[in-house]
Design an enzyme around this catalytic site. Structure first.
Site, PDB file in Angstrom:
ATOM      1  N   HIS A 160     -61.382 -47.320 -82.470  1.00  0.00           N
ATOM      2  CA  HIS A 160     -61.882 -48.045 -81.300  1.00  0.00           C
ATOM      3  C   HIS A 160     -60.675 -48.654 -80.599  1.00  0.00           C
ATOM      4  O   HIS A 160     -59.823 -49.287 -81.240  1.00  0.00           O
ATOM      5  CB  HIS A 160     -62.857 -49.120 -81.787  1.00  0.00           C
ATOM      6  CG  HIS A 160     -63.106 -50.249 -80.855  1.00  0.00           C
ATOM      7  ND1 HIS A 160     -63.645 -50.082 -79.609  1.00  0.00           N
ATOM      8  CD2 HIS A 160     -62.912 -51.589 -81.002  1.00  0.00           C
ATOM      9  CE1 HIS A 160     -63.779 -51.265 -79.030  1.00  0.00           C
ATOM     10  NE2 HIS A 160     -63.325 -52.184 -79.851  1.00  0.00           N
ATOM     11  N   TYR A 207     -65.210 -55.014 -73.384  1.00  0.00           N
ATOM     12  CA  TYR A 207     -65.298 -56.451 -73.639  1.00  0.00           C
ATOM     13  C   TYR A 207     -63.910 -57.063 -73.498  1.00  0.00           C
ATOM     14  O   TYR A 207     -62.883 -56.372 -73.591  1.00  0.00           O
ATOM     15  CB  TYR A 207     -65.895 -56.755 -75.015  1.00  0.00           C
ATOM     16  CG  TYR A 207     -65.101 -56.264 -76.206  1.00  0.00           C
ATOM     17  CD1 TYR A 207     -64.003 -56.982 -76.685  1.00  0.00           C
ATOM     18  CD2 TYR A 207     -65.464 -55.104 -76.875  1.00  0.00           C
ATOM     19  CE1 TYR A 207     -63.276 -56.540 -77.787  1.00  0.00           C
ATOM     20  CE2 TYR A 207     -64.747 -54.655 -77.975  1.00  0.00           C
ATOM     21  CZ  TYR A 207     -63.653 -55.376 -78.429  1.00  0.00           C
ATOM     22  OH  TYR A 207     -62.926 -54.928 -79.504  1.00  0.00           O
ATOM     23  N   ASP A 215     -97.307 -52.114 -97.086  1.00  0.00           N
ATOM     24  CA  ASP A 215     -98.734 -51.939 -97.319  1.00  0.00           C
ATOM     25  C   ASP A 215     -98.972 -50.471 -97.653  1.00  0.00           C
ATOM     26  O   ASP A 215     -98.297 -49.580 -97.140  1.00  0.00           O
ATOM     27  CB  ASP A 215     -99.588 -52.417 -96.149  1.00  0.00           C
ATOM     28  CG  ASP A 215     -99.316 -51.671 -94.846  1.00  0.00           C
ATOM     29  OD1 ASP A 215     -98.252 -51.017 -94.724  1.00  0.00           O
ATOM     30  OD2 ASP A 215    -100.158 -51.738 -93.942  1.00  0.00           O
TER      31      ASP A 215
END
Length: 815
Positions: free
Chosen positions: A225, A259, A543
């Protein structure tokens, strides 16, 4: 007092350090941390991490992990230096689509209880003066986000752990893990062995290498990255010093995959706007041979677009240039989530991998709770290493999906958006028939699942289906509404093959299931029971539907691989019970609708009358030439059966029913209609509507608990809890605006304040209104209470209702 287990943690990055602190704080002090590199700048991902801690996530669990990380690191210092600064987070939108997305993201944080606000371009620029407000359409501010000094925070936690007795050893390379029987017993290093009762791999992108030592697949891919630092910016001169480092919010321009964070008078820029760069571990240097093996050479050509986009958003960068950059390695998984939990292969071998600094302390706390207390307080089913199906562990699958998750990390993803590749991995025996009917397939668990059929486009009921908003219209067609209406009026076939099926057999099979489940299973052969898997704290693990097909043979309808793992972990050691996954070798068609009996009865000599084949009963029968196990169940609230047969006979079963159903107006229907029908009946979906964070009475499934049973897991924790004592409830909401079909995770306001969040939602075609199920405080859950749902920043009126919304007398099912 029981002797403490010997815990060996592999990896002294921020996750290993955080876990050592969390364990020792809970009294487990016999902890050894082994690190192949130096302490504490180990050379792994932690050592180069930019330290962004942002809480916004569609996963409640991941938001909670990030929230705790910021909270914990804010309380830490190391030699008087800060470990976390709450500079806040700011996301900006440069497109109308992203503007809508940040409104949705604001809704997520409101749902999860984190303060945030939406901003105008001018308000955004006031928070971050480097921004050009002319370039953005709006912003999203999270004041409690911030920056972590990852190595510093790791060492601060390690010192706390060492003060309680933990031991850290740098320059110890793990070369093997010894087992005794099926349990770990020691970790072998190049400096000698370390006895261990529990081993936790916190090795980061080196995790797959550690996993292979015990035969455990660790499905992650190391990817590089890009991260770059600018030269000094005149606009930042004097704003920070070396100690304060940053004061402006962390900034994310997700439209461009970028960013930004301050570095005193420089800006650090991280980019996802480049091709995936997978890295082979064979090409990564050992820390003894490189100061920072996780930091690879910067590929300038891959950063050119990122720099151009940065100059457009932050014009002040024109006064600077890229001073240095690197391609830093970190971990991606097939679904973008961490890898946590105990190996199914070797007892005592645990993983906490693919964890970013953002979530590090939260993951560590959950792991420590899991190890010490047997369960984490936060639901972690999305992160459990055992969540994957076997096909999802194939190396090529892991590689392709992990690379794609890198590409999509900042993308706007719809809740129903399927993966693009690999596809057609798992198909039911009905797949060719479904393709011929124009099935539109989405994907789940590797399965191709029809969501609607283009062959039904000419149904007159299509004209009765109202439109919906643009977001809810994606991966949807009004044909799905017509399929739901026809199911209520005539009869439809539903492919239920992807639902996990387990076979439990043996002389102690009944006793085994009785102990693990909440309902009474000691019933005659031919009985089917809805029941719950609870944990020791009474939380709902799953369940199940359990059919007793023979005295010592049960078929269990489960929710996924986590149920299989749970049952296997609790098998008696004497071999008196066996659990087998039979999903791949079998198939299932749901036949539902008021004409379902008219369809099946002429095909068999077996009595399918209401008197001869009662609700929640199972029988063996032959439909034409096809032997089936028929169970009278209905997840859609209509008369009908689940019909099971072996995979080789699936196509014949479909053809038999399809041909016989032509004169009845039979259709094939997909999961979109299915979801609508089940919500009209109030049937829960585990993992969405209820998790381990909820008890049965809160979730409205207390009817599946038989307190008269002498023992079952979770029973003591339910003492004193009942329908009248719970403080929150899962309740249906009927939305007033016909167009506002919400999708899930939206916040719900009561008396003008955030009070809960939506779990599942759909349009109710029979009742003629959008439906949402939501968790609300008990004081706001009474039927008729007006509420509002925040949907893309707007408030949508709704009202709580009594359930089920359709056919409370159950007359449609019991006819």
């Amino acid at each position: 007092m029981a002797a403490q287990p010997k815990v060996v943690i592999i990896g002294a990055g921020i996750v290993g350090c955080a876990l050592s602190d969390e364990l020792t704080a809970r009294g487990w002090t016999d902890v050894t941390v082994l690190e192949q590199g130096p302490l504490f700048a180990t050379g792994g991902s932690t050592s180069h991490a930019p330290g962004l801690v942002f809480q916004t996530n569609g996963s409640k669990t991941m938001t909670e992990f990030a929230r705790y990380t910021g909270e914990k690191y804010s309380s830490l210092t190391l030699d008087g230096q800060w470990c976390f600064k709450r500079v806040g987070g700011l996301e900006v939108a440069t497109s109308p689509e992203r503007l809508a997305e940040i409104r949705r993201r604001h809704g997520w944080l409101t749902s999860w209880g984190v303060d945030s606000r939406l901003l105008s371009p001018e308000e955004s620029a006031a928070l971050h003066p480097l921004l050009d407000p002319e370039r953005i359409l709006g912003g999203f501010h999270i004041p409690s986000d911030g920056l972590a000094k990852a190595v510093r925070a790791g060492e601060a936690q390690a010192r706390l752990a060492m003060a309680r007795g933990a031991r850290f050893h740098g320059h110890h390379t793990v070369t093997g893990i010894e087992t005794t029987g099926d349990r770990v017993s020691a970790v072998i290093t190049d400096q000698g062995p370390f006895a261990a009762d529990i081993v936790v791999s916190c090795a980061g992108f080196w995790g797959p290498r550690i996993g292979r030592m015990v035969g455990q697949e660790v499905p992650l891919v190391p990817l590089a990255h890009q991260y770059a630092r600018t030269t000094p910016l005149p606009r930042l001169k004097g704003l920070n010093d070396e100690r304060t480092e940053a004061s402006l919010p962390i900034l994310r321009n997700q439209d461009a995959g970028l960013y930004y964070r301050e570095l005193v008078d420089r800006i650090g820029i991280g980019s996802y706007a480049h091709r995936p760069m997978p890295v082979s571990l064979d090409d990564v240097a050992h820390p003894r041979d490189a100061a920072m093996p996780s930091s690879l050479e910067f590929t300038e050509a891959d950063f050119e677009g990122a720099w151009a986009d940065s100059l457009a958003l932050l014009p002040s960068l024109a006064d600077a240039k890229i001073e240095e950059g690197f391609n830093g390695i970190f971990s991606f998984t097939p679904d973008g989530m961490p890898l946590m939990g105990e190996s199914p292969e070797v007892q005592g071998f645990w993983l906490a991998e693919a964890v970013w600094v953002t979530h590090s302390a939260g993951v560590a706390r959950a792991m420590a709770e899991w190890l010490v207390h047997g369960r984490p307080r936060t639901d972690v089913h999305e992160c459990d290493i055992n969540r994957f199906e076997e096909v999802q562990l194939a190396p090529s699958y892991v590689h392709e999906r992990s690379c794609q998750n890198f590409v999509e990390v900042y993308d706007i993803l719809h809740p129903l958006q399927p993966i693009e590749a690999p596809r057609s991995l798992r198909v039911s025996p009905f797949h060719a028939r479904q393709e011929a009917l124009g099935a539109v397939f989405l994907e789940g668990g590797g399965w191709e699942r029809p969501h609607w059929y283009e062959a039904n486009a000419s149904l007159p009921e299509v004209a009765l289906v109202p439109g919906r908003n643009a977001w809810a219209s994606r991966y949807w067609s009004p044909i799905a509404g017509a399929e739901a209406l026809v199911t209520r009026e005539r009869v439809a076939l539903y492919d239920m093959t992807p639902l996990k099926r387990l076979e439990v057999t043996g002389p102690e099979a009944l006793a085994f299931l009785q102990l693990l489940t909440s309902n009474q299973l000691d019933k005659p052969v031919g009985s089917v029971t809805y029941t719950l898997l609870l944990d020791e704290a009474g939380g709902i693990r799953s369940d199940l539907t359990v059919a007793r097909l023979e005295t010592e043979r049960f078929q269990v309808g489960a929710n996924g691989n986590l149920d299989l793992d749970w049952l296997r972990r609790h098998l008696p050691a004497d071999g008196s019970v066996q659990v087998r996954d039979i999903t791949a070798g079998t198939c299932c068609l749901g036949v539902w609708g008021p004409l379902a009996r008219d369809l099946v009865q002429p095909l068999t000599d077996t009595d399918f009358s209401h008197q001869g084949f009662g609700y929640f009963k199972a029988k063996r029968a032959c439909l034409g030439e096809v032997p089936v196990t028929a169970m009278r169940l209905s997840y859609v609230g209509e008369l009908g059966w689940e019909l099971y047969t072996t995979a080789d006979l699936g196509a014949r079963l479909w053809d038999t029913l399809w041909e016989a159903g032509q004169e009845l107006g039979i259709i094939a229907a997909g999961r979109s209609a299915f979801n609508s029908l089940r919500l009209e009946k109030g049937y829960r979906s585990w993992g969405h509507d209820m998790t381990t964070e909820h008890n049965p009475y809160e979730a409205g499934v207390g009817f599946a608990v038989r307190r008269t049973k002498p023992h079952f897991t979770g029973k003591p924790a339910l003492e004193g809890i009942g329908e009248d004592t719970v403080g929150r409830r899962l309740v249906p909401l009927v939305i007033q605006d016909q167009q506002s079909v919400v999708m899930g995770h939206e916040p719900v306001y009561a008396a003008g304040r955030p009070a809960g969040y939506v779990t599942s939602a759909a349009y109710g075609y029979t009742i003629g209104a959008p439906i949402a199920y939501a968790w609300l405080p008990a004081e706001h859950a009474a039927p008729g209470t007006p509420v509002e749902i925040e949907y893309f920043g707007a408030r949508v009126p709704a009202v709580t209702a009594a359930e089920p919304l359709l056919d409370p007398e159950m007359s449609r099912i019991r006819r």
